[in-house]
Design a protein around this motif. Structure first.
Motif, PDB file in Angstrom:
ATOM      1  N   UNK A   1      10.308   0.693  -4.269  1.00 26.23           N
ATOM      2  CA  UNK A   1      10.027   0.004  -5.523  1.00 26.23           C
ATOM      3  C   UNK A   1      10.851   0.650  -6.627  1.00 26.23           C
ATOM      4  N   UNK A   2      11.514  -0.177  -7.415  1.00 29.35           N
ATOM      5  CA  UNK A   2      12.294   0.349  -8.536  1.00 29.35           C
ATOM      6  C   UNK A   2      11.337   0.774  -9.651  1.00 29.35           C
ATOM      7  N   UNK A   3      11.447   2.024 -10.096  1.00 33.79           N
ATOM      8  CA  UNK A   3      10.608   2.481 -11.216  1.00 33.79           C
ATOM      9  C   UNK A   3      11.509   3.096 -12.285  1.00 33.79           C
ATOM     10  N   UNK A   4      10.900   3.477 -13.391  1.00 40.81           N
ATOM     11  CA  UNK A   4      11.677   4.075 -14.478  1.00 40.81           C
ATOM     12  C   UNK A   4      12.356   5.371 -14.059  1.00 40.81           C
ATOM     13  N   UNK A   5      11.727   6.095 -13.128  1.00 34.24           N
ATOM     14  CA  UNK A   5      12.282   7.387 -12.734  1.00 34.24           C
ATOM     15  C   UNK A   5      13.144   7.287 -11.476  1.00 34.24           C
ATOM     16  N   UNK A   6      13.293   6.110 -10.934  1.00 36.13           N
ATOM     17  CA  UNK A   6      14.112   5.946  -9.732  1.00 36.13           C
ATOM     18  C   UNK A   6      13.384   5.122  -8.690  1.00 36.13           C
ATOM     19  N   UNK A   7      13.954   5.110  -7.477  1.00 43.17           N
ATOM     20  CA  UNK A   7      13.357   4.303  -6.411  1.00 43.17           C
ATOM     21  C   UNK A   7      12.276   5.101  -5.704  1.00 43.17           C
ATOM     22  N   UNK A   8      11.094   4.513  -5.612  1.00 43.46           N
ATOM     23  CA  UNK A   8       9.977   5.160  -4.937  1.00 43.46           C
ATOM     24  C   UNK A   8       9.799   4.550  -3.556  1.00 43.46           C
ATOM     25  N   UNK A   9       9.566   5.425  -2.567  1.00 44.25           N
ATOM     26  CA  UNK A   9       9.515   4.971  -1.180  1.00 44.25           C
ATOM     27  C   UNK A   9       8.096   5.000  -0.613  1.00 44.25           C
ATOM     28  N   UNK A  10       7.842   4.030   0.250  1.00 47.76           N
ATOM     29  CA  UNK A  10       6.595   3.965   1.007  1.00 47.76           C
ATOM     30  C   UNK A  10       6.961   3.641   2.460  1.00 47.76           C
ATOM     31  N   UNK A  11       6.405   4.382   3.401  1.00 50.95           N
ATOM     32  CA  UNK A  11       6.724   4.038   4.779  1.00 50.95           C
ATOM     33  C   UNK A  11       6.096   4.997   5.782  1.00 50.95           C
ATOM     34  N   UNK A  12       6.066   4.620   7.051  1.00 55.04           N
ATOM     35  CA  UNK A  12       6.424   3.302   7.558  1.00 55.04           C
ATOM     36  C   UNK A  12       5.317   2.282   7.248  1.00 55.04           C
ATOM     37  N   UNK A  13       5.725   1.147   6.715  1.00 55.97           N
ATOM     38  CA  UNK A  13       4.777   0.126   6.272  1.00 55.97           C
ATOM     39  C   UNK A  13       4.627  -0.950   7.352  1.00 55.97           C
ATOM     40  N   UNK A  14       3.398  -1.307   7.652  1.00 58.00           N
ATOM     41  CA  UNK A  14       3.177  -2.454   8.527  1.00 58.00           C
ATOM     42  C   UNK A  14       2.643  -3.603   7.672  1.00 58.00           C
ATOM     43  N   UNK A  15       2.651  -4.787   8.282  1.00 55.09           N
ATOM     44  CA  UNK A  15       2.144  -5.973   7.601  1.00 55.09           C
ATOM     45  C   UNK A  15       0.713  -5.731   7.087  1.00 55.09           C
ATOM     46  N   UNK A  16      -0.060  -4.999   7.899  1.00 51.68           N
ATOM     47  CA  UNK A  16      -1.471  -4.765   7.567  1.00 51.68           C
ATOM     48  C   UNK A  16      -1.647  -3.835   6.361  1.00 51.68           C
ATOM     49  N   UNK A  17      -0.584  -3.081   6.021  1.00 52.24           N
ATOM     50  CA  UNK A  17      -0.673  -2.148   4.888  1.00 52.24           C
ATOM     51  C   UNK A  17      -0.424  -2.832   3.543  1.00 52.24           C
ATOM     52  N   UNK A  18       0.131  -4.039   3.585  1.00 54.82           N
ATOM     53  CA  UNK A  18       0.667  -4.645   2.365  1.00 54.82           C
ATOM     54  C   UNK A  18      -0.392  -4.862   1.281  1.00 54.82           C
ATOM     55  N   UNK A  19      -1.518  -5.449   1.646  1.00 52.33           N
ATOM     56  CA  UNK A  19      -2.568  -5.693   0.648  1.00 52.33           C
ATOM     57  C   UNK A  19      -3.014  -4.375   0.024  1.00 52.33           C
ATOM     58  N   UNK A  20      -3.159  -3.345   0.824  1.00 44.75           N
ATOM     59  CA  UNK A  20      -3.558  -2.028   0.347  1.00 44.75           C
ATOM     60  C   UNK A  20      -2.547  -1.436  -0.627  1.00 44.75           C
ATOM     61  N   UNK A  21      -1.277  -1.669  -0.361  1.00 40.85           N
ATOM     62  CA  UNK A  21      -0.232  -1.178  -1.264  1.00 40.85           C
ATOM     63  C   UNK A  21      -0.354  -1.846  -2.634  1.00 40.85           C
ATOM     64  N   UNK A  22      -0.621  -3.151  -2.624  1.00 37.69           N
ATOM     65  CA  UNK A  22      -0.817  -3.853  -3.894  1.00 37.69           C
ATOM     66  C   UNK A  22      -2.061  -3.323  -4.606  1.00 37.69           C
TER      67      UNK A  22
END
Lengths: 158, 518
Positions: free
Chosen positions: B55-76
């Motif tokens: 995700x692009x943020x003010x301080x740079x690109x922030x990483x999340x992983x390894x992400x599965x389809x099931x993680x997506x709602x939780x990330x939001x």
């Protein structure tokens, strides 16, 4: 004959002006028909001003090309060393056993043709397999079975 | 403003679910009314973290992983669009040690940008090399490449500038630039990552090569095992043509260069340059005898530059930043950076670009974290299926062309495949012969027949049939193949076999230290 010879002529016409057109023609014919029919070889040879032997030689040299129809899906299991290091040999055995075929063979229901492949470039998430244009990584027996089940149940896919 | 979210479209990321994750993120954003711009970038090369969402943020690109389809709602739910904390959060991508401790030159943009956006390409250093190239004399381009010390990254490590000089000096009505994208070595994927993640760098490199040697036509020979590359490259070429990177008037210079991609058909030996040229001409991929070298008589008998993807994609940096900049990286006669690919039984597999000189040990343990299985590593194979097996005792070797050669090994295209202590080295030696038998083009006898006999002899050793006699026979056979074959296929298949025998004699039923030289 289950294919359209006009289609083959059209493919040849689309490529014949290109230098070294043999492979692009063979790829497109196989894509359209599912294999390279023996009858197309003299037509290609004639169009490219090459001998039948040269075209036949190319078709039989490259492992991608087949002269007989395959099953509805071609499933390729990677045999490369990077896959072997992560249990690729067990996956090969499982694929053969569960489908009841050896490499280069088609299941009796004509659904799956099993082929080996030497590296899909997916080595960082090995072992790998390919179906159509889709590549699967970190494949174990469970995911292999799932992929096959999806292929068999989803008759409209691909 | 829309928040930029990056989900790689790279083959390997997709092979572990990145497309499903991207679709789930798009759907979830829609459902929640979040304004996002979903970018399908290349991979950052940290494959144990794929699918890696950024995700692009003010301080740079922030990483999340390894992400599965099931993680997506939780990330939001965790507010990842604003950099919210989540168990999969990895912080700034650029601060992940594996990534931070690299020297990315050729791969500077891979994973960073939208691969097909020329605007982003240019904003991140792209086209600087080509702008210089269109303004100088051809010989200046060739001189720059020579001065950089760049050597072929496909495996043979031949000085690139020297090859170009030969093509420049050979008069002809037509010359060609051929990119060898037949990356067939198991354990290698750098070419694929680059073509999927930053295709314009390859295109730019090929145009510069064309301007340098006087070639107006280029071909990328791509292996058919790379269906995503095929799509990306064709799209990129079309856009490059519209932009004026290709065509009759490159960057308004009045100079011309055209480019097309051709698909291979599943033949490993077509990665050998002369077999590749035969294949491009529409023939069986049989090796040609050299001389003449392709630089003098190559595609359709014309002077041809044949270079690997990474070699060509490194050229824009040399032109853009100057040869000295590139030459400052590396050691001895190995200049610049090496794109290492770490695969097999390794905890943290991935692509690591570093200056030459890193040791295997640093690569395997500091980056790789040891084996994936948790068992001790026993051997690595470097340089693809024709590369030697290297035992733990030799892991102190620096990654340098000459240092490897001194110990009978090769870096090749930079692939390193790790094996833990459950590996059966007799089986691996047998596989090397089996692979050669399968893939031999059949033109020369030592390779075509030798490989088949090799499998048989190893099977007899395994069965315990006159083992001493058959070991002697195997060594003699390897000697014949190594010195009697036309190309590296037969000529180097003995490397994995002999190295396995030398370093792991116990797997061949030998008790004492077996020295093949005796």
């Amino acid at each position: 004959m289950t294919y359209d010879t006009n289609r083959i002529e059209a493919i040849i016409d689309a490529h014949r002006h290109r230098p070294g057109a043999t492979l692009p023609i063979l790829h497109d014919i196989q894509e359209a028909v599912g294999y390279v029919p023996e009858e197309s070889i003299p037509i290609i040879a004639d169009a490219l001003n090459l001998s039948r032997a040269e075209i036949y030689g190319a078709v039989t040299y490259y492992s991608d090309f087949r002269m007989q129809p395959a099953g509805r899906h071609i499933v390729q299991v990677c045999r490369g060393e990077a896959c072997q290091a992560k249990g690729g040999c067990d996956l090969e055995e499982h694929a053969k056993r569960s489908l009841g075929v050896d490499f280069h063979e088609t299941t009796r229901d004509r659904e799956i043709t099993l082929e080996p492949v030497f590296c899909l470039g997916n080595c960082a998430c090995s072992p790998s397999m390919r179906v159509g244009d889709e590549i699967f990584g970190r494949v174990d027996e469970v995911t292999f079975d799932e992929v096959i089940r999806d292929l068999k149940s989803n008759r409209g896919a691909n | 403003m829309a928040t930029r979210v990056f989900v790689p479209a790279d083959t390997t990321a997709a092979s572990v679910g990145a497309d499903r994750v991207a679709a789930a993120i798009a759907a979830e954003a829609e459902r929640r009314g979040e304004n996002i711009e979903l970018v399908r970038n290349g991979s950052r090369g940290m494959f144990w973290l794929e699918p890696l969402v950024e995700v692009q943020s003010d301080i740079g690109r922030l990483a999340y992983g390894p992400v599965t389809k099931a993680d997506v709602a939780g990330l939001f739910d965790a507010g990842f669009l604003k950099g919210g904390a989540h168990p999969l959060g990895l912080g700034l991508t650029g601060e992940i040690p594996y990534f931070k401790n690299q020297q990315r030159l050729t791969f500077a943009r891979v994973g960073l940008i939208d691969p097909l956006s020329i605007t982003e390409y240019e904003a991140n250093g792209g086209l600087a090399g080509l702008r210089k190239a269109v303004a100088v004399a051809p010989v200046q381009i060739v001189d720059d490449v020579k001065a950089s010390g760049l050597r072929g990254r496909g495996g043979a490590a031949f000085p690139t500038g020297l090859k170009w000089q030969t093509v420049l000096n050979t008069p002809a009505d037509q010359k060609y630039i051929v990119c060898n994208a037949d990356e067939g070595d198991s354990g290698t994927f750098a070419d694929r990552m680059l073509m999927e993640g930053d295709p314009y760098s390859l295109i730019e490199g090929m145009v510069i090569a064309g301007l340098g040697v006087g070639a107006t036509q280029g071909h990328i020979y791509l292996r058919s095992e790379y269906p995503r590359c095929w799509k990306v490259l064709n799209e990129a070429i079309e856009r490059a043509r519209e932009f004026g990177m290709l065509g009759d008037n490159i960057l308004d210079s009045g100079k011309a260069f055209e480019l097309e991609v051709r698909l291979g058909a599943g033949s490993y030996v077509c990665g050998e340059e002369t077999a590749l040229l035969e294949s491009l001409e529409g023939k069986r991929g049989e090796v040609r005898a050299k001389p003449p070298v392709p630089a003098i008589s190559g595609l359709f008998g014309k002077p041809t530059v044949v270079n690997n993807v990474i070699t060509l994609a490194s050229v824009p940096i040399i032109l853009g930043c100057g040869p000295a900049f590139y030459h400052d990286y590396g050691m001895g006669r190995s200049r610049g950076t090496l794109t290492l690919q770490l695969a097999g039984n390794i905890k943290y597999p991935g692509m690591i670009e570093r200056a030459f000189g890193l040791t295997l040990k640093e690569l395997l343990y500091d980056y790789g974290g040891g084996s994936a299985s948790g068992r001790p590593l026993r051997a690595v194979q470097a340089g693809g299926p024709l590369g030697a097996y290297i035992p733990v005792e030799d892991f102190d070797m620096p990654l340098d062309y000459e240092a490897f050669m001194e110990r009978g090994a090769m870096i090749g295209h930079g692939g390193v495949v790790a094996f833990d202590d459950t590996v059966d080295m007799l089986k691996m030696a047998r596989f090397a012969m089996e692979f050669c038998a399968e893939e031999s083009c059949g033109k020369c006898t030592p390779c075509r027949i030798g490989a088949v006999r090799g499998v048989e002899v190893i099977d007899r050793i395994k069965a315990g049939t006159e083992p001493e006699k058959n070991l002697q026979l195997l060594e003699s056979l390897c000697d014949t193949m190594q010195y009697g074959s036309l190309c590296a296929m037969g000529g180097m298949t003995p490397y994995p076999v002999v190295s396995a025998l030398k370093h792991f004699p116990e797997d061949f039923g030998l008790k004492e230290n077996h020295n093949p030289e005796n």
